[in-house]
Design a protein around this motif. Structure first.
Motif, short mmCIF file in Angstrom:
data_model
loop_
_atom_site.label_atom_id
_atom_site.label_comp_id
_atom_site.label_asym_id
_atom_site.label_seq_id
_atom_site.Cartn_x
_atom_site.Cartn_y
_atom_site.Cartn_z
N ASP A 149 0.83 -1.21 0.00
CA ASP A 149 0.00 0.00 0.00
C ASP A 149 0.86 1.26 0.00
OD1 ASP A 149 -2.25 -1.57 0.05
OD2 ASP A 149 -2.65 -1.30 2.19
N ALA A 150 1.89 1.27 0.85
CA ALA A 150 2.73 2.47 0.98
C ALA A 150 3.52 2.72 -0.31
CB ALA A 150 3.68 2.30 2.16
N VAL A 151 4.17 1.69 -0.81
CA VAL A 151 4.96 1.84 -2.03
C VAL A 151 4.05 2.19 -3.20
CG1 VAL A 151 6.47 0.66 -3.69
CG2 VAL A 151 6.78 0.30 -1.23
N GLY A 152 2.87 1.55 -3.26
CA GLY A 152 1.94 1.82 -4.35
C GLY A 152 1.46 3.26 -4.36
N ARG A 153 1.17 3.83 -3.21
CA ARG A 153 0.74 5.23 -3.15
C ARG A 153 1.83 6.17 -3.63
NH1 ARG A 153 -1.03 6.82 2.63
NH2 ARG A 153 -1.34 8.83 1.56
N LEU A 154 3.04 5.93 -3.20
CA LEU A 154 4.15 6.78 -3.62
C LEU A 154 4.39 6.65 -5.12
CD1 LEU A 154 6.48 6.00 -0.60
CD2 LEU A 154 5.66 8.29 -1.19
N HIS A 155 4.38 5.41 -5.60
CA HIS A 155 4.62 5.15 -7.01
C HIS A 155 3.55 5.81 -7.88
CE1 HIS A 155 6.28 3.01 -10.43
NE2 HIS A 155 5.08 2.53 -10.73
N ALA A 156 2.30 5.72 -7.44
CA ALA A 156 1.19 6.31 -8.19
C ALA A 156 1.30 7.82 -8.27
CB ALA A 156 -0.14 5.91 -7.56
N GLY A 158 4.03 9.38 -8.73
CA GLY A 158 5.18 9.73 -9.56
C GLY A 158 6.51 9.71 -8.82
N THR A 159 6.53 9.15 -7.62
CA THR A 159 7.75 9.08 -6.81
C THR A 159 8.42 7.72 -7.00
OG1 THR A 159 6.80 10.54 -5.14
CG2 THR A 159 8.68 9.19 -4.47
N SER A 160 9.71 7.72 -7.27
CA SER A 160 10.47 6.47 -7.31
C SER A 160 10.75 6.02 -5.88
CB SER A 160 11.78 6.68 -8.06
OG SER A 160 11.55 7.04 -9.40
N VAL A 161 10.64 4.73 -5.64
CA VAL A 161 10.73 4.22 -4.27
C VAL A 161 11.83 3.16 -4.16
CG1 VAL A 161 9.47 3.19 -2.35
CG2 VAL A 161 8.23 4.57 -4.05
N VAL A 162 12.69 3.34 -3.17
CA VAL A 162 13.72 2.36 -2.82
C VAL A 162 13.46 1.93 -1.38
CG1 VAL A 162 16.17 1.91 -2.50
CG2 VAL A 162 15.40 3.36 -4.40
N VAL A 163 13.35 0.62 -1.16
CA VAL A 163 13.07 0.11 0.18
C VAL A 163 14.28 -0.67 0.69
CG1 VAL A 163 11.64 -1.43 1.57
CG2 VAL A 163 10.59 -0.02 -0.21
N GLY A 164 14.83 -0.22 1.81
CA GLY A 164 15.86 -0.98 2.49
C GLY A 164 15.18 -1.94 3.46
N ALA A 192 12.27 -10.78 3.39
CA ALA A 192 11.87 -11.44 2.16
C ALA A 192 10.45 -11.01 1.75
CB ALA A 192 11.93 -12.96 2.32
N ALA A 193 9.55 -10.93 2.73
CA ALA A 193 8.18 -10.49 2.44
C ALA A 193 8.18 -9.05 1.94
CB ALA A 193 7.32 -10.62 3.69
N SER A 194 9.01 -8.22 2.55
CA SER A 194 9.09 -6.81 2.16
C SER A 194 9.62 -6.65 0.74
CB SER A 194 10.00 -6.05 3.13
OG SER A 194 9.51 -6.11 4.45
N ALA A 195 10.62 -7.45 0.39
CA ALA A 195 11.21 -7.36 -0.94
C ALA A 195 10.18 -7.71 -2.01
CB ALA A 195 12.43 -8.27 -1.04
N GLY A 196 9.44 -8.79 -1.79
CA GLY A 196 8.44 -9.19 -2.76
C GLY A 196 7.34 -8.15 -2.93
N ALA A 197 6.87 -7.61 -1.81
CA ALA A 197 5.81 -6.59 -1.86
C ALA A 197 6.30 -5.33 -2.55
CB ALA A 197 5.34 -6.27 -0.45
N THR A 198 7.54 -4.96 -2.31
CA THR A 198 8.11 -3.76 -2.93
C THR A 198 8.16 -3.89 -4.44
OG1 THR A 198 9.45 -3.26 -0.96
CG2 THR A 198 10.17 -2.30 -3.05
N ARG A 199 8.66 -5.02 -4.92
CA ARG A 199 8.73 -5.24 -6.37
C ARG A 199 7.35 -5.21 -7.00
NH1 ARG A 199 12.02 -9.53 -4.68
NH2 ARG A 199 14.26 -9.07 -4.80
N SER A 200 6.39 -5.88 -6.36
CA SER A 200 5.04 -5.96 -6.92
C SER A 200 4.38 -4.59 -7.02
CB SER A 200 4.18 -6.88 -6.05
OG SER A 200 4.67 -8.20 -6.07
N ALA A 201 4.75 -3.68 -6.12
CA ALA A 201 4.13 -2.35 -6.09
C ALA A 201 4.91 -1.32 -6.90
CB ALA A 201 4.00 -1.88 -4.64
#
Length: 256
Positions: A149-156, A158-164, A192-201
């Motif tokens: 949800d968080a990454v998707g909102r930022l991406h929508a 127009g913000t590029s998102v990098v998750v550590g 691992a869960a975070s990485a997958g969710a980040t890519r999907s969003a």
């Protein structure tokens, strides 16, 4: 991280399954929850401008937990955001750094941070989150949904998102064994869960456990005095691990 959550979250099942060793593990949980950790209020302001005043401006925002907030150091330049901003800035680029991270936050707390961050119309957002989820027992399904949800909102927007993703909790000297192994295992699953969710969003994950974990395990100086939050050296290591992905995001951005 909220150490008190350790008693009710990540190790709850382990305590039940530990049998005769449950007493030892319970004692370690008790001790970890009552350690003196660096206070959230000691973190410096993650804010500033770096580079040539006349250069093209890039807006960088940092969200997440205590790692994003810089708990453990006292100067903005020592935080992950500060290091990234200084490395990205130069004669042709001015970086406007803003911070929205709040110590103790989990992925479920990112909603208000994203709302606050979007007010500044950031070009690039860096999220550092996962430790609280690992130590509090947040379900992996919730981690995936919250981060998506968080990454998707930022991406929508127009913000590029990098998750550590979650740091290697097995490197922390704040936990004794076997508690250290348990929180490390939880941390790897959350990462691992975070990485997958980040890519999907639509975001880019950086596995901080893999990138900086070995150094944190080998060098106690990577931690601040509380042996849990990074030191200035530790934050610099984290920033350096994130820098390639953040630099790529900056280079690929569409000026607004």
């Amino acid at each position: 991280m909220d150490p008190l959550r350790l008693t009710r979250g990540a190790v709850g099942g382990a305590l039940a399954a530990a049998g005769a060793g449950a007493g030892v593990l319970a004692a370690e949980v008790w001790a970890a929850a009552r350690r003196r950790y660096a206070a959230a209020g000691t973190a410096p302001l993650v804010d500033g401008e770096y580079g040539d005043p006349g250069a093209e401006r890039v807006r960088l925002v940092v969200l997440g937990d205590s790692t994003g907030a810089g708990v453990g150091v006292t100067r903005t330049e020592e935080t992950v955001g500060g290091v990234l901003a200084r490395r990205l800035a130069g004669p042709q680029r001015r970086v406007r750094l803003a911070g929205a991270a709040i110590a103790g936050s989990g992925t479920g707390d990112l909603g208000p941070q994203v709302s606050r961050a979007l007010l500044g119309r950031p070009d690039v957002a860096v999220l550092l989150v996962g430790m609280t989820d690992a130590t509090s027992g947040t379900s992996l399904a919730a981690v995936r949904q919250n981060l998506s949800d968080a990454v998707g909102r930022l991406h929508a927007a127009g913000t590029s998102v990098v998750v550590g993703t979650c740091l290697d909790l097995g490197a922390s000297r704040a936990f004794a064994q076997p508690l250290r192994s348990i929180v490390a295992w939880r941390g790897r699953r959350v990462a691992a869960a975070s990485a997958g969710a980040t890519r999907s969003a639509g975001g880019v994950p950086v596995d901080l456990g893999e990138r900086v974990g070995p150094v944190f395990r080998a060098d106690p100086a990577a931690y601040s005095e509380d042996r849990f939050h990074p030191s200035a050296d530790g934050y610099r290591l984290i920033a350096e691990a994130l820098l390639p992905a953040v630099a790529d995001a900056v280079a690929a951005r569409v000026p607004r």
